[in-house]
Design a protein around this motif. Sequence first.
Motif, PDB file in Angstrom:
ATOM      1  N   GLN A  57       0.827  -1.203   0.000  1.00  0.00           N
ATOM      2  CA  GLN A  57       0.000   0.000   0.000  1.00  0.00           C
ATOM      3  C   GLN A  57       0.869   1.264   0.000  1.00  0.00           C
ATOM      4  O   GLN A  57       0.587   2.220  -0.727  1.00  0.00           O
ATOM      5  N   THR A  58       1.909   1.252   0.815  1.00  0.00           N
ATOM      6  CA  THR A  58       2.821   2.398   0.865  1.00  0.00           C
ATOM      7  C   THR A  58       3.534   2.578  -0.470  1.00  0.00           C
ATOM      8  O   THR A  58       3.702   3.699  -0.952  1.00  0.00           O
ATOM      9  N   PHE A  59       3.956   1.469  -1.058  1.00  0.00           N
ATOM     10  CA  PHE A  59       4.631   1.534  -2.361  1.00  0.00           C
ATOM     11  C   PHE A  59       3.715   2.135  -3.419  1.00  0.00           C
ATOM     12  O   PHE A  59       4.126   2.999  -4.198  1.00  0.00           O
ATOM     13  N   ASN A  60       2.460   1.704  -3.458  1.00  0.00           N
ATOM     14  CA  ASN A  60       1.517   2.231  -4.445  1.00  0.00           C
ATOM     15  C   ASN A  60       1.314   3.732  -4.265  1.00  0.00           C
ATOM     16  O   ASN A  60       1.276   4.489  -5.242  1.00  0.00           O
ATOM     17  N   SER A  61       1.186   4.153  -3.019  1.00  0.00           N
ATOM     18  CA  SER A  61       1.015   5.576  -2.727  1.00  0.00           C
ATOM     19  C   SER A  61       2.262   6.367  -3.127  1.00  0.00           C
ATOM     20  O   SER A  61       2.168   7.484  -3.641  1.00  0.00           O
ATOM     21  N   TRP A  62       3.433   5.784  -2.888  1.00  0.00           N
ATOM     22  CA  TRP A  62       4.699   6.430  -3.242  1.00  0.00           C
ATOM     23  C   TRP A  62       4.771   6.676  -4.747  1.00  0.00           C
ATOM     24  O   TRP A  62       5.105   7.774  -5.198  1.00  0.00           O
ATOM     25  N   LEU A  63       4.455   5.674  -5.529  1.00  0.00           N
ATOM     26  CA  LEU A  63       4.499   5.838  -6.982  1.00  0.00           C
ATOM     27  C   LEU A  63       3.494   6.874  -7.464  1.00  0.00           C
ATOM     28  O   LEU A  63       3.735   7.590  -8.440  1.00  0.00           O
ATOM     29  N   ASN A  64       2.372   6.953  -6.773  1.00  0.00           N
ATOM     30  CA  ASN A  64       1.359   7.933  -7.141  1.00  0.00           C
ATOM     31  C   ASN A  64       1.869   9.357  -6.921  1.00  0.00           C
ATOM     32  O   ASN A  64       1.609  10.258  -7.724  1.00  0.00           O
ATOM     33  N   ASP A  65       2.629   9.558  -5.824  1.00  0.00           N
ATOM     34  CA  ASP A  65       3.162  10.884  -5.510  1.00  0.00           C
ATOM     35  C   ASP A  65       4.476  11.166  -6.222  1.00  0.00           C
ATOM     36  O   ASP A  65       4.847  12.324  -6.414  1.00  0.00           O
ATOM     37  N   PRO A  67       5.756   9.787  -9.497  1.00  0.00           N
ATOM     38  CA  PRO A  67       5.632   8.933 -10.684  1.00  0.00           C
ATOM     39  C   PRO A  67       6.914   8.782 -11.487  1.00  0.00           C
ATOM     40  O   PRO A  67       7.023   7.878 -12.311  1.00  0.00           O
ATOM     41  N   ASN A  68       7.878   9.661 -11.254  1.00  0.00           N
ATOM     42  CA  ASN A  68       9.147   9.576 -11.983  1.00  0.00           C
ATOM     43  C   ASN A  68      10.254   8.928 -11.150  1.00  0.00           C
ATOM     44  O   ASN A  68      11.441   9.079 -11.446  1.00  0.00           O
ATOM     45  N   LEU A  69       9.876   8.218 -10.116  1.00  0.00           N
ATOM     46  CA  LEU A  69      10.825   7.569  -9.222  1.00  0.00           C
ATOM     47  C   LEU A  69      11.771   6.660  -9.997  1.00  0.00           C
ATOM     48  O   LEU A  69      11.342   5.870 -10.836  1.00  0.00           O
ATOM     49  N   GLU A  70      13.057   6.795  -9.684  1.00  0.00           N
ATOM     50  CA  GLU A  70      14.076   5.964 -10.314  1.00  0.00           C
ATOM     51  C   GLU A  70      14.992   5.368  -9.256  1.00  0.00           C
ATOM     52  O   GLU A  70      15.240   5.986  -8.219  1.00  0.00           O
ATOM     53  N   LYS A  75      13.573   3.518 -14.146  1.00  0.00           N
ATOM     54  CA  LYS A  75      12.250   3.877 -13.654  1.00  0.00           C
ATOM     55  C   LYS A  75      11.691   2.725 -12.831  1.00  0.00           C
ATOM     56  O   LYS A  75      11.801   1.557 -13.209  1.00  0.00           O
ATOM     57  N   VAL A  76      11.101   3.074 -11.693  1.00  0.00           N
ATOM     58  CA  VAL A  76      10.557   2.057 -10.796  1.00  0.00           C
ATOM     59  C   VAL A  76       9.117   1.720 -11.180  1.00  0.00           C
ATOM     60  O   VAL A  76       8.267   2.605 -11.283  1.00  0.00           O
ATOM     61  N   PHE A  77       8.875   0.438 -11.395  1.00  0.00           N
ATOM     62  CA  PHE A  77       7.540  -0.036 -11.747  1.00  0.00           C
ATOM     63  C   PHE A  77       6.988  -1.027 -10.716  1.00  0.00           C
ATOM     64  O   PHE A  77       5.783  -1.117 -10.535  1.00  0.00           O
ATOM     65  N   CYS A  78       7.882  -1.773 -10.084  1.00  0.00           N
ATOM     66  CA  CYS A  78       7.400  -2.832  -9.192  1.00  0.00           C
ATOM     67  C   CYS A  78       8.122  -2.804  -7.848  1.00  0.00           C
ATOM     68  O   CYS A  78       9.246  -2.311  -7.725  1.00  0.00           O
ATOM     69  N   PHE A 116       6.833  11.808  12.183  1.00  0.00           N
ATOM     70  CA  PHE A 116       7.330  10.585  11.550  1.00  0.00           C
ATOM     71  C   PHE A 116       6.171   9.608  11.343  1.00  0.00           C
ATOM     72  O   PHE A 116       6.026   8.991  10.279  1.00  0.00           O
ATOM     73  N   TYR A 117       5.330   9.471  12.358  1.00  0.00           N
ATOM     74  CA  TYR A 117       4.195   8.559  12.262  1.00  0.00           C
ATOM     75  C   TYR A 117       3.283   8.899  11.073  1.00  0.00           C
ATOM     76  O   TYR A 117       2.834   8.013  10.352  1.00  0.00           O
ATOM     77  N   ILE A 118       2.986  10.186  10.916  1.00  0.00           N
ATOM     78  CA  ILE A 118       1.985  10.586   9.923  1.00  0.00           C
ATOM     79  C   ILE A 118       2.585  10.867   8.544  1.00  0.00           C
ATOM     80  O   ILE A 118       1.840  11.066   7.577  1.00  0.00           O
ATOM     81  N   HIS A 119       3.900  10.884   8.452  1.00  0.00           N
ATOM     82  CA  HIS A 119       4.524  11.199   7.161  1.00  0.00           C
ATOM     83  C   HIS A 119       4.151  10.172   6.093  1.00  0.00           C
ATOM     84  O   HIS A 119       4.117   8.969   6.348  1.00  0.00           O
ATOM     85  N   LYS A 120       3.883  10.655   4.893  1.00  0.00           N
ATOM     86  CA  LYS A 120       3.578   9.803   3.762  1.00  0.00           C
ATOM     87  C   LYS A 120       4.769   9.818   2.800  1.00  0.00           C
ATOM     88  O   LYS A 120       5.206  10.889   2.370  1.00  0.00           O
ATOM     89  N   VAL A 121       5.279   8.649   2.506  1.00  0.00           N
ATOM     90  CA  VAL A 121       6.426   8.565   1.604  1.00  0.00           C
ATOM     91  C   VAL A 121       6.073   9.182   0.256  1.00  0.00           C
ATOM     92  O   VAL A 121       5.028   8.886  -0.323  1.00  0.00           O
ATOM     93  N   GLY A 122       6.941  10.059  -0.224  1.00  0.00           N
ATOM     94  CA  GLY A 122       6.697  10.760  -1.479  1.00  0.00           C
ATOM     95  C   GLY A 122       6.299  12.202  -1.281  1.00  0.00           C
ATOM     96  O   GLY A 122       6.396  13.010  -2.198  1.00  0.00           O
TER      97      GLY A 122
END
Length: 210
Positions: A57-65, A67-70, A75-78, A116-122
């Motif tokens: 779930q965190t990974f999906n949210s990260w990619l959403n925020d 999208p150009n993550l490398e 490029k990160v897809f999975c 730290f608790y509430i931080h969202k990756v990305g």
Amino acid sequence: MSISVDSLFKTVNLKYSKPYKWNEKLDANINGVYVISTSNDPLIHNQNKIELNICQQTFNSWLNDAPNLEIENEKVFCISQVKHYLMRFWDENENILYIGESTSKTNPIQKRINQFYIHKVGKKGPHTGGYWIKLLSCLDDLYIYFAESQNPRETEFKMILKYVELKSGLNLFELDNIADYFPFANSKVDLLKINSIKNHVNRNKRENYK
């Protein structure tokens, strides 16, 4: 060499708190330093029996925020790309994952940890430092220790460097890259020289130099 929470705090002569579980509210309206560990026993050296897994779930949210993550110019897809890369920094013999500090009078340790608790990756805030921890699926198995310090930034700096020495078994000057021995989620050390000089630059916009 594995390092216990107790021995690390003792290197800077600080009395530390009991272990607080991740997401537990801290009683820490003070400035100081904190350690995030996989161990609920500060005397144990290597209680990291947790396997590194990334929260889907965190990974999906990260990619959403982001999208150009490398990673390594790809490029990160999975999620497997992230896990494969972070495994390079994961040490199953160590229980200390992160060393942090809180310096601001308006942002004591209890508030900083809540960030730290509430931080969202990305996201750009409120706690981007140590964000690798927020990727882990084992957050509920982590513990936080803290101690009051008059000079939190300097103390954090000392603790990270001492961690490096203890883990490597070498003097800092013998190491090619001390960052190779940082705790899992620490990516830098930061120390400011305290001084009373203020307003040392004008308020004009930054000039473009060619």
